[in-house]
Scaffold this motif. Sequence first.
Motif, PDB file in Angstrom:
ATOM      1  N   SER A 174      -2.935   9.389   0.332  1.00 31.05           N
ATOM      2  CA  SER A 174      -3.559   9.312   1.654  1.00 31.05           C
ATOM      3  C   SER A 174      -3.547   7.883   2.180  1.00 31.05           C
ATOM      4  O   SER A 174      -3.207   7.643   3.354  1.00 31.05           O
ATOM      5  CB  SER A 174      -5.003   9.830   1.579  1.00 31.05           C
ATOM      6  N   SER A 175      -3.899   6.926   1.331  1.00 33.02           N
ATOM      7  CA  SER A 175      -3.884   5.519   1.745  1.00 33.02           C
ATOM      8  C   SER A 175      -2.476   5.074   2.100  1.00 33.02           C
ATOM      9  O   SER A 175      -2.261   4.339   3.072  1.00 33.02           O
ATOM     10  CB  SER A 175      -4.440   4.647   0.621  1.00 33.02           C
ATOM     11  N   LYS A 197      -0.039   6.985   3.207  1.00 33.36           N
ATOM     12  CA  LYS A 197       0.362   7.609   4.476  1.00 33.36           C
ATOM     13  C   LYS A 197      -0.158   6.806   5.662  1.00 33.36           C
ATOM     14  O   LYS A 197       0.552   6.611   6.665  1.00 33.36           O
ATOM     15  CB  LYS A 197      -0.170   9.040   4.530  1.00 33.36           C
ATOM     16  N   LYS A 198      -1.388   6.332   5.561  1.00 28.51           N
ATOM     17  CA  LYS A 198      -1.962   5.529   6.651  1.00 28.51           C
ATOM     18  C   LYS A 198      -1.204   4.211   6.815  1.00 28.51           C
ATOM     19  O   LYS A 198      -0.934   3.771   7.935  1.00 28.51           O
ATOM     20  CB  LYS A 198      -3.442   5.264   6.375  1.00 28.51           C
ATOM     21  N   ASN A 255       0.828  -1.216   0.000  1.00 28.67           N
ATOM     22  CA  ASN A 255       0.000   0.000   0.000  1.00 28.67           C
ATOM     23  C   ASN A 255       0.856   1.258   0.000  1.00 28.67           C
ATOM     24  O   ASN A 255       0.530   2.253  -0.653  1.00 28.67           O
ATOM     25  CB  ASN A 255      -0.931   0.019   1.222  1.00 28.67           C
ATOM     26  N   PRO A 278      -8.848  12.086   1.554  1.00 26.86           N
ATOM     27  CA  PRO A 278      -9.427  10.742   1.615  1.00 26.86           C
ATOM     28  C   PRO A 278      -9.679  10.175   0.213  1.00 26.86           C
ATOM     29  O   PRO A 278     -10.189  10.872  -0.663  1.00 26.86           O
ATOM     30  CB  PRO A 278     -10.742  10.965   2.372  1.00 26.86           C
ATOM     31  N   ASN A 298      -3.014  14.739   0.228  1.00 26.45           N
ATOM     32  CA  ASN A 298      -3.424  13.928   1.373  1.00 26.45           C
ATOM     33  C   ASN A 298      -4.916  14.105   1.653  1.00 26.45           C
ATOM     34  O   ASN A 298      -5.334  14.603   2.696  1.00 26.45           O
ATOM     35  CB  ASN A 298      -2.599  14.315   2.602  1.00 26.45           C
ATOM     36  N   ALA A 340       2.101   4.798   8.513  1.00 27.58           N
ATOM     37  CA  ALA A 340       1.966   4.975   9.961  1.00 27.58           C
ATOM     38  C   ALA A 340       1.906   3.626  10.677  1.00 27.58           C
ATOM     39  O   ALA A 340       2.468   3.468  11.769  1.00 27.58           O
ATOM     40  CB  ALA A 340       0.722   5.800  10.265  1.00 27.58           C
ATOM     41  N   LYS A 341       1.235   2.644  10.068  1.00 31.31           N
ATOM     42  CA  LYS A 341       1.185   1.304  10.657  1.00 31.31           C
ATOM     43  C   LYS A 341       2.573   0.679  10.708  1.00 31.31           C
ATOM     44  O   LYS A 341       2.964   0.076  11.718  1.00 31.31           O
ATOM     45  CB  LYS A 341       0.248   0.414   9.846  1.00 31.31           C
TER      46      LYS A 341
END
Length: 473
Positions: free
Chosen positions: A220-221, A223-224, A202, A215, A213, A227-228
């Motif tokens: 944006s996807s 970046k999320k 991803n 939705p 950034n 973060a994980k």
Amino acid sequence: MASFIFSLLPPFFFIIFLIYKTCNGQKTGTKIPSGQMGFPWIGETIGFYRAQRKNQLFESFFQPRIKKHGKIFKTKLMGSPTVVVNGATANKFFMSNEFKLVVSSWPTSSVELMGKNCIMEKQGDSHRCLRGVIASILGPTGLQTMVPRMCRSVQKHLVENWENRGEISLHRSTKTLTFTIVLECLFGISVDLDTMFGVFENVLEGVLAAPVNLPGTKFSSAKKARAKIQNVLVDEVRRKKEAMEGGREEEDGMLLSSLVAALIRGEITEDEVVDNIVLLVFAAHDTTSYAITMMFKMLANHPDCYTLLLKEHEDIAVTKRPGEDLTLEDVKKIEYTWQVARETMRLCPPIFGSFRKAIAEIEFEGFTIPKGWKVLWTTYGTHYDEEYFPDPMSFNPSRFADPVQAYAFIPFGGGPRLCAGYQLAKLIILVFTHYVVTRYDWSLVDPDEPVVMDPLPFPSKGMPIKISPKHNY
């Protein structure tokens, strides 16, 4: 009155002309390379991306401009005035002048997702420090201990994913394998493949996307997902640091241990450790899997080359006892396969080139490149040039039996920015090929499967191959 106004027009337009030249970084008397800047701000970005998605960057974007303007031409990409350079002389000049005249300059989305503290963003002493830590693991001693680990990882992967299967996706298989090898054999990090592989994928989807950034956007996807990954790796780094400081774990020849040891000594930060893990996973696993996949395609289309390659591996296999791993000395004997791999990467480079930014006004071959402009070198600029590779579009591995001109073959870059994982990629390619060709018969399901890019090249159907175990295995 009208005549007075008209008399002011020539100096007015001259001033406007000077302002335009100044804003575009051109001084009077300098010679900017010829070319088209395209539309305001976006320049020729749309045409560039359109050609990239079709895997036609050379044919549709670079080659027509080279024919029209020469090997050095200007354009505007992603908002930046850019000079594209081609040829071994240009490659040597710009790669060897890293940190002096140019610095690495990746798109905003790439920097944010790979990490602002990764080695591709570092300059000077910070770059040398990180590169030194990585090189210490990928030197002769580190590689010698890594080969058996890699052999076991490859064999385990084949048993779990190839055994009792009549058809597999070669590209998918090599991507998951290289992902596992980099994390487990290089870093010493155990991963939940089913979870982490998808998250890393991803992130990769957003590295060359527009940095919007919002939705629903790729960025944006990504970046999320990043973060994980950050949370998982921070926990891993802190656990390792606590164990090493408490004397419960010692350096084990893995890159994570070396990076954490440098962290404990105060030479690098926690963010630098995490960002460089992320970068190296991406740099190694996606490009190496593509190189392997395309190599097998080339071998399927050139059975005479495959015959030579297979004999090389069978000669090594007969010297090994059942269950005995390859050694670094065995790998050094795999010479023809590495010729095949290099010829594949010449014709099908995993990356098309790399951006630099001029940190000073540059004079090169009669042209001026203004300070602040981007410079883009391309693999196609030499890989597809008959000056360096006669009959360049033919597949001829034996051309690598002798040394090639310096800075002509550049799938791993060059100079101070030469890919730090170069030797790791070579090792993965050779070890994987050995176990596949000595244990399986295989054939392509679709020999004419097209290659597309998003953002890196990949076979559109995943390169399915039919497989069957060899009778002597």
